[in-house]
Write an enzyme that holds these catalytic residues in place. Structure first.
Site, PDB file in Angstrom:
ATOM      1  N   CYS A 122     -73.319  -4.253  44.759  1.00 53.92           N
ATOM      2  CA  CYS A 122     -73.338  -2.796  44.655  1.00 53.92           C
ATOM      3  C   CYS A 122     -73.315  -2.162  46.048  1.00 53.92           C
ATOM      4  O   CYS A 122     -72.541  -1.232  46.307  1.00 53.92           O
ATOM      5  CB  CYS A 122     -74.569  -2.342  43.873  1.00 53.92           C
ATOM      6  SG  CYS A 122     -74.549  -0.587  43.428  1.00 53.92           S
ATOM      7  N   CYS A 123     -74.120  -2.676  46.952  1.00 53.23           N
ATOM      8  CA  CYS A 123     -74.145  -2.162  48.326  1.00 53.23           C
ATOM      9  C   CYS A 123     -72.807  -2.400  49.019  1.00 53.23           C
ATOM     10  O   CYS A 123     -72.333  -1.561  49.790  1.00 53.23           O
ATOM     11  CB  CYS A 123     -75.259  -2.831  49.121  1.00 53.23           C
ATOM     12  SG  CYS A 123     -76.922  -2.273  48.700  1.00 53.23           S
ATOM     13  N   CYS A 205     -80.565   4.910  47.873  1.00 48.96           N
ATOM     14  CA  CYS A 205     -80.110   5.317  46.547  1.00 48.96           C
ATOM     15  C   CYS A 205     -81.306   5.409  45.594  1.00 48.96           C
ATOM     16  O   CYS A 205     -82.268   4.643  45.704  1.00 48.96           O
ATOM     17  CB  CYS A 205     -79.078   4.327  46.020  1.00 48.96           C
ATOM     18  SG  CYS A 205     -77.531   4.317  46.964  1.00 48.96           S
ATOM     19  N   CYS A 208     -82.774   2.327  43.731  1.00 52.69           N
ATOM     20  CA  CYS A 208     -83.241   1.191  44.541  1.00 52.69           C
ATOM     21  C   CYS A 208     -84.307   1.594  45.553  1.00 52.69           C
ATOM     22  O   CYS A 208     -84.570   0.870  46.519  1.00 52.69           O
ATOM     23  CB  CYS A 208     -82.057   0.548  45.268  1.00 52.69           C
ATOM     24  SG  CYS A 208     -80.774  -0.072  44.164  1.00 52.69           S
ATOM     25  N   CYS A 231     -79.267  -3.272  53.147  1.00 52.38           N
ATOM     26  CA  CYS A 231     -78.072  -3.037  52.332  1.00 52.38           C
ATOM     27  C   CYS A 231     -76.894  -3.846  52.834  1.00 52.38           C
ATOM     28  O   CYS A 231     -75.902  -4.016  52.134  1.00 52.38           O
ATOM     29  CB  CYS A 231     -77.715  -1.561  52.306  1.00 52.38           C
ATOM     30  SG  CYS A 231     -77.277  -0.881  53.921  1.00 52.38           S
TER      31      CYS A 231
END
Length: 235
Positions: A122-123, A205, A208, A231
């Protein structure tokens, strides 16, 4: 004197850091902008350190290039502080850099709530790849890293060879303490993210990031319980 990632050796980097050793953050910024000019970009998350560094940058380069990695998964308070920054520093060139995939498109390709299934991926999709695009053709970038933030950052120098982005990473705030960051914010009445008043020392985010207890590692609320601490931008 000019140099780039390709020409900056570890020995030369060490020499430069020795010359900057007794300089303050403003001196480091003057040196960096004097050397790189528009080939220097600040990747800003608009946290507490980001507000300090943005203010310092405005004193050296009022029209500096600043990029915010807009994952579309940030807290509303983060977007609100960015709008206040735009008003306070109207000459700054702030770019809201978006990922190639929308959140919905990402869910369709990789599954919903990828940040829970594979936070590293995702990062990568929403932060690392967008910064790679921004960094293409840019010689150096600024970061608000401080040594006391976490064990992974204790060896950060003013000038660093960034092998991840094949660039030069400059970190003017490495010696600043958390208390100094807030003293500066209060002294100059800088806008800041209201989540800092609610126990969030480090803000990423929304899915997270959690608040942390007093005295805990400032990044303890990031990817809590996963073993993940970065990240990927600073690894």
């Amino acid at each position: 004197m000019t140099f780039s990632y390709e020409t900056l050796t570890s020995e030369r980097c060490e020499e430069i850091n020795k010359t900057l050793e007794n300089k303050d953050a403003l001196d480091v910024l003057k040196w960096a902008y004097g050397l790189f000019g528009d080939n220097l970009i600040y990747a800003c998350s608009f946290g507490a350190e980001g507000m300090v560094l943005t203010d310092l940058i405005s004193r050296v380069r009022p029209d500096a290039r600043i990029v915010f990695l807009d994952t579309h998964l940030h807290f509303k308070e983060t977007y609100e502080v960015i709008e206040r920054v735009k008003v306070k520093y109207p000459k700054l060139r702030i770019q809201m850099k978006e990922p190639a995939l929308s959140v919905q498109e990402q869910a369709e390709q990789y599954g919903s709530e990828l940040w829970k299934i594979d936070p590293d991926l995702c990062c990568k999709l929403r932060k690392i790849q967008p910064l790679e695009e921004v960094m293409a053709g840019t010689v150096a970038w600024l970061s608000g890293l401080r040594r006391e933030q976490s064990p992974t950052r204790v060896n950060t120098q003013f000038v660093n060879i960034d092998r991840r982005f094949r660039s030069i990473k400059i970190c003017p705030l490495i010696y600043w303490k958390w208390e100094e960051v807030w003293s500066y914010i209060k002294l100059y009445q800088l806008p800041y993210n209201e989540l800092h008043d609610k126990g969030y020392p480090s803000i990423g985010c929304k899915h997270c990031t959690l608040p942390v207890e007093d005295g805990s590692d400032s990044r303890a609320g990031r990817w809590s319980g996963t073993g993940k601490t970065e990240c990927g931008l600073h690894q």
